[in-house]
Design a protein around this motif. Structure first.
Motif, PDB file in Angstrom:
ATOM      1  N   ARG A  38     -12.457  26.403   8.163  1.00 42.71           N
ATOM      2  CA  ARG A  38     -11.932  25.031   7.776  1.00 42.71           C
ATOM      3  C   ARG A  38     -11.077  24.895   9.008  1.00 42.71           C
ATOM      4  N   GLU A  39     -10.030  26.022   9.131  1.00 40.29           N
ATOM      5  CA  GLU A  39      -9.591  25.473  10.046  1.00 40.29           C
ATOM      6  C   GLU A  39      -9.798  24.805  11.540  1.00 40.29           C
ATOM      7  N   LEU A  40     -10.738  25.636  11.906  1.00 40.53           N
ATOM      8  CA  LEU A  40     -11.806  25.053  13.521  1.00 40.53           C
ATOM      9  C   LEU A  40     -12.047  23.442  12.801  1.00 40.53           C
ATOM     10  N   ILE A  41     -12.647  23.214  11.687  1.00 41.78           N
ATOM     11  CA  ILE A  41     -13.211  21.513  10.774  1.00 41.78           C
ATOM     12  C   ILE A  41     -11.711  21.228  11.273  1.00 41.78           C
ATOM     13  N   ALA A  42     -10.719  21.615  10.277  1.00 37.91           N
ATOM     14  CA  ALA A  42      -9.841  20.463  10.887  1.00 37.91           C
ATOM     15  C   ALA A  42      -9.042  20.043  12.115  1.00 37.91           C
ATOM     16  N   ARG A  43      -9.178  21.351  12.980  1.00 37.18           N
ATOM     17  CA  ARG A  43      -8.846  20.794  14.156  1.00 37.18           C
ATOM     18  C   ARG A  43      -9.566  19.889  15.125  1.00 37.18           C
ATOM     19  N   ILE A  44     -10.605  20.191  14.646  1.00 40.60           N
ATOM     20  CA  ILE A  44     -11.746  19.453  15.612  1.00 40.60           C
ATOM     21  C   ILE A  44     -11.599  17.551  15.050  1.00 40.60           C
ATOM     22  N   ARG A  45     -11.324  17.377  13.537  1.00 44.92           N
ATOM     23  CA  ARG A  45     -11.705  16.495  13.234  1.00 44.92           C
ATOM     24  C   ARG A  45     -10.630  15.646  13.600  1.00 44.92           C
ATOM     25  N   ALA A  46      -8.997  16.393  13.705  1.00 41.89           N
ATOM     26  CA  ALA A  46      -7.826  16.013  13.819  1.00 41.89           C
ATOM     27  C   ALA A  46      -7.740  15.302  15.312  1.00 41.89           C
ATOM     28  N   LEU A  47      -8.119  16.668  16.343  1.00 39.81           N
ATOM     29  CA  LEU A  47      -8.567  16.080  17.371  1.00 39.81           C
ATOM     30  C   LEU A  47      -9.178  14.433  18.194  1.00 39.81           C
ATOM     31  N   LEU A  48     -10.278  14.375  17.199  1.00 38.63           N
ATOM     32  CA  LEU A  48     -11.876  13.359  17.157  1.00 38.63           C
ATOM     33  C   LEU A  48     -10.517  12.192  16.733  1.00 38.63           C
ATOM     34  N   ARG A  49      -9.512  12.262  15.954  1.00 40.63           N
ATOM     35  CA  ARG A  49      -8.620  11.072  15.466  1.00 40.63           C
ATOM     36  C   ARG A  49      -7.578  10.918  16.863  1.00 40.63           C
ATOM     37  N   ARG A  50      -7.013  11.848  17.311  1.00 42.26           N
ATOM     38  CA  ARG A  50      -6.671  11.588  18.281  1.00 42.26           C
ATOM     39  C   ARG A  50      -7.466  10.820  18.947  1.00 42.26           C
ATOM     40  N   CYS A  51      -8.159  11.080  19.839  1.00 36.45           N
ATOM     41  CA  CYS A  51      -8.832  10.996  21.082  1.00 36.45           C
ATOM     42  C   CYS A  51      -9.366   9.136  20.622  1.00 36.45           C
ATOM     43  N   ARG A  52      -9.862   8.876  18.821  1.00 42.98           N
ATOM     44  CA  ARG A  52     -10.177   7.625  18.684  1.00 42.98           C
ATOM     45  C   ARG A  52      -8.734   7.076  18.525  1.00 42.98           C
ATOM     46  N   ALA A  53      -7.658   6.988  18.015  1.00 44.77           N
ATOM     47  CA  ALA A  53      -6.879   6.671  17.629  1.00 44.77           C
ATOM     48  C   ALA A  53      -5.906   5.397  17.908  1.00 44.77           C
ATOM     49  N   THR A  54      -6.346   5.342  19.223  1.00 43.76           N
ATOM     50  CA  THR A  54      -5.108   4.065  20.257  1.00 43.76           C
ATOM     51  C   THR A  54      -6.365   3.244  20.840  1.00 43.76           C
ATOM     52  N   GLY A  55      -7.457   3.443  21.127  1.00 43.15           N
ATOM     53  CA  GLY A  55      -9.002   2.434  20.505  1.00 43.15           C
ATOM     54  C   GLY A  55      -9.363   1.497  19.432  1.00 43.15           C
ATOM     55  N   ALA A  56      -8.849   2.161  18.536  1.00 44.78           N
ATOM     56  CA  ALA A  56      -8.986   1.508  17.157  1.00 44.78           C
ATOM     57  C   ALA A  56      -8.481   0.277  16.838  1.00 44.78           C
ATOM     58  N   PRO A  62      -1.024   3.604  41.203  1.00 44.59           N
ATOM     59  CA  PRO A  62      -0.826   1.928  41.554  1.00 44.59           C
ATOM     60  C   PRO A  62      -1.558   2.170  42.803  1.00 44.59           C
ATOM     61  N   GLU A  63      -2.123   2.971  43.334  1.00 48.88           N
ATOM     62  CA  GLU A  63      -3.557   2.612  44.250  1.00 48.88           C
ATOM     63  C   GLU A  63      -4.623   2.222  43.410  1.00 48.88           C
ATOM     64  N   GLY A  64      -4.662   2.107  42.241  1.00 49.53           N
ATOM     65  CA  GLY A  64      -6.404   2.034  41.368  1.00 49.53           C
ATOM     66  C   GLY A  64      -7.629   3.307  41.487  1.00 49.53           C
ATOM     67  N   VAL A  65      -6.485   4.230  41.594  1.00 51.21           N
ATOM     68  CA  VAL A  65      -7.511   5.123  41.480  1.00 51.21           C
ATOM     69  C   VAL A  65      -7.095   5.483  40.011  1.00 51.21           C
ATOM     70  N   ARG A  66      -8.287   6.020  38.992  1.00 54.23           N
ATOM     71  CA  ARG A  66      -8.055   6.688  37.866  1.00 54.23           C
ATOM     72  C   ARG A  66      -8.150   8.073  37.866  1.00 54.23           C
ATOM     73  N   VAL A  67      -6.947   8.040  37.719  1.00 51.76           N
ATOM     74  CA  VAL A  67      -6.827   9.562  37.375  1.00 51.76           C
ATOM     75  C   VAL A  67      -7.631  10.475  35.839  1.00 51.76           C
ATOM     76  N   THR A  68      -7.608  11.777  36.260  1.00 51.85           N
ATOM     77  CA  THR A  68      -7.898  12.443  34.824  1.00 51.85           C
ATOM     78  C   THR A  68      -7.472  12.566  33.836  1.00 51.85           C
ATOM     79  N   THR A  69      -7.283  12.654  32.839  1.00 53.82           N
ATOM     80  CA  THR A  69      -5.849  13.244  31.544  1.00 53.82           C
ATOM     81  C   THR A  69      -6.958  14.382  30.132  1.00 53.82           C
ATOM     82  N   THR A  70      -6.248  14.890  29.773  1.00 55.20           N
ATOM     83  CA  THR A  70      -6.518  15.422  28.292  1.00 55.20           C
ATOM     84  C   THR A  70      -6.233  14.123  27.125  1.00 55.20           C
ATOM     85  N   SER A  71      -6.895  14.335  26.313  1.00 56.66           N
ATOM     86  CA  SER A  71      -6.477  13.989  25.283  1.00 56.66           C
ATOM     87  C   SER A  71      -4.861  14.039  24.107  1.00 56.66           C
ATOM     88  N   ALA A  72      -4.622  15.411  25.392  1.00 59.52           N
ATOM     89  CA  ALA A  72      -2.711  15.997  24.016  1.00 59.52           C
ATOM     90  C   ALA A  72      -2.217  15.048  25.749  1.00 59.52           C
TER      91      ALA A  72
END
Length: 248
Positions: A117-135, A163-173
């Motif tokens: 149940r903890e793993l499922i909760a963490r998966i759902r929390a991470l998915l919510r964070r990933c979607r939150a700013t795009g919603a 500033p040079e227009g290069v996309r920089v990879t970031t983690t969700s956090a």
């Protein structure tokens, strides 16, 4: 004759399990399926690479102890080219081992043995964070892009450009923290406030984990991460984002 509009069922979230213990991966796949996820399992880095080549993956659950290329090396390699959310499974008990996983780009971790149940909760929390700013917001509008010191942050796409227009990879956090700073420029934010602003998404002991992610952001946006000017540390206070922020 009346009719009701048809609806299209939302596709299930696709989760890739990278776990060499077939008993554990089988159990996890079953639990994920019961909770509405589409899970597939592989037991090694080469198998994972082939699975990623075959199709999109929404989230990876990655075991640390794998044959050949271990989970930490895999995480480092994936993060160099992708922002796919990663939750690490670790049997390692020392806090330093979990912090290493976060430092190289994992978004969260769960220590074995764990409650499903903890793993499922963490998966759902991470998915919510990933979607939150795009919603859409309550008014139906999406968050506008931000610009600071030449950098551009695109919340809907969860992308950061230099500033040079290069996309920089970031983690969700990392992205969540940077977005929180952009939304609160000039304001001293404690570690607890940053945790709240990122939807409670930073795993582990609060102070240490926030510091790890701030350090990683500095490595990416500061001219000299050892002498940061964009994200300043406030002694006994937390952090403050110093540049002016405007809508891009």
């Amino acid at each position: 004759m009346s009719s009701t509009p048809s609806t299209v069922a939302e596709a299930p979230v696709r989760i890739l399990l990278v776990e060499d213990d077939s008993t554990i991966s089988g159990m996890l796949a079953e639990i994920l399926a019961e909770n509405g996820f589409a899970a597939s399992a592989v037991g090694s880095a080469p198998e994972m690479d082939r699975a990623l080549e075959r199709g999109d993956v929404d989230l990876i659950v990655l075991d640390v102890m794998l044959p050949g290329e271990d989970g930490l090396a895999i995480c480092r390699r994936l993060r160099a080219a992708s922002s796919v959310p990663i939750i690490m499974l670790t049997a390692l008990g020392e806090e330093v081992d979990r912090i290493v996983g976060l430092e190289i780009g994992a978004d969260d971790y769960v220590t074995k043995p764990f409650n499903s149940r903890e793993l499922i909760a963490r998966i759902r929390a991470l998915l919510r964070r990933c979607r939150a700013t795009g919603a859409p917001t309550a008014t139906g509008a999406r968050l506008r892009p931000f610009r600071f010191a030449g950098w551009r942050v695109y919340p809907a796409e969860r992308q950061l450009y230099s500033p040079e227009g290069v996309r920089v990879t970031t983690t969700s956090a990392e992205f969540d923290l940077l977005l929180a700073f952009c939304q609160n420029p000039g304001r001293v934010l404690s570690r607890e406030q940053l945790l709240d602003l990122t939807h409670g998404g930073l795993a582990g002991p609060i102070e240490r984990t926030v510091d790890v992610h701030v350090s990683r952001i500095r490595q990416k946006i500061e001219a000299d991460p050892r002498d940061p000017v964009l994200i300043k540390t406030v002694r006994l206070g937390g952090y403050v984002f110093t540049p002016g922020v405007e809508a891009a």
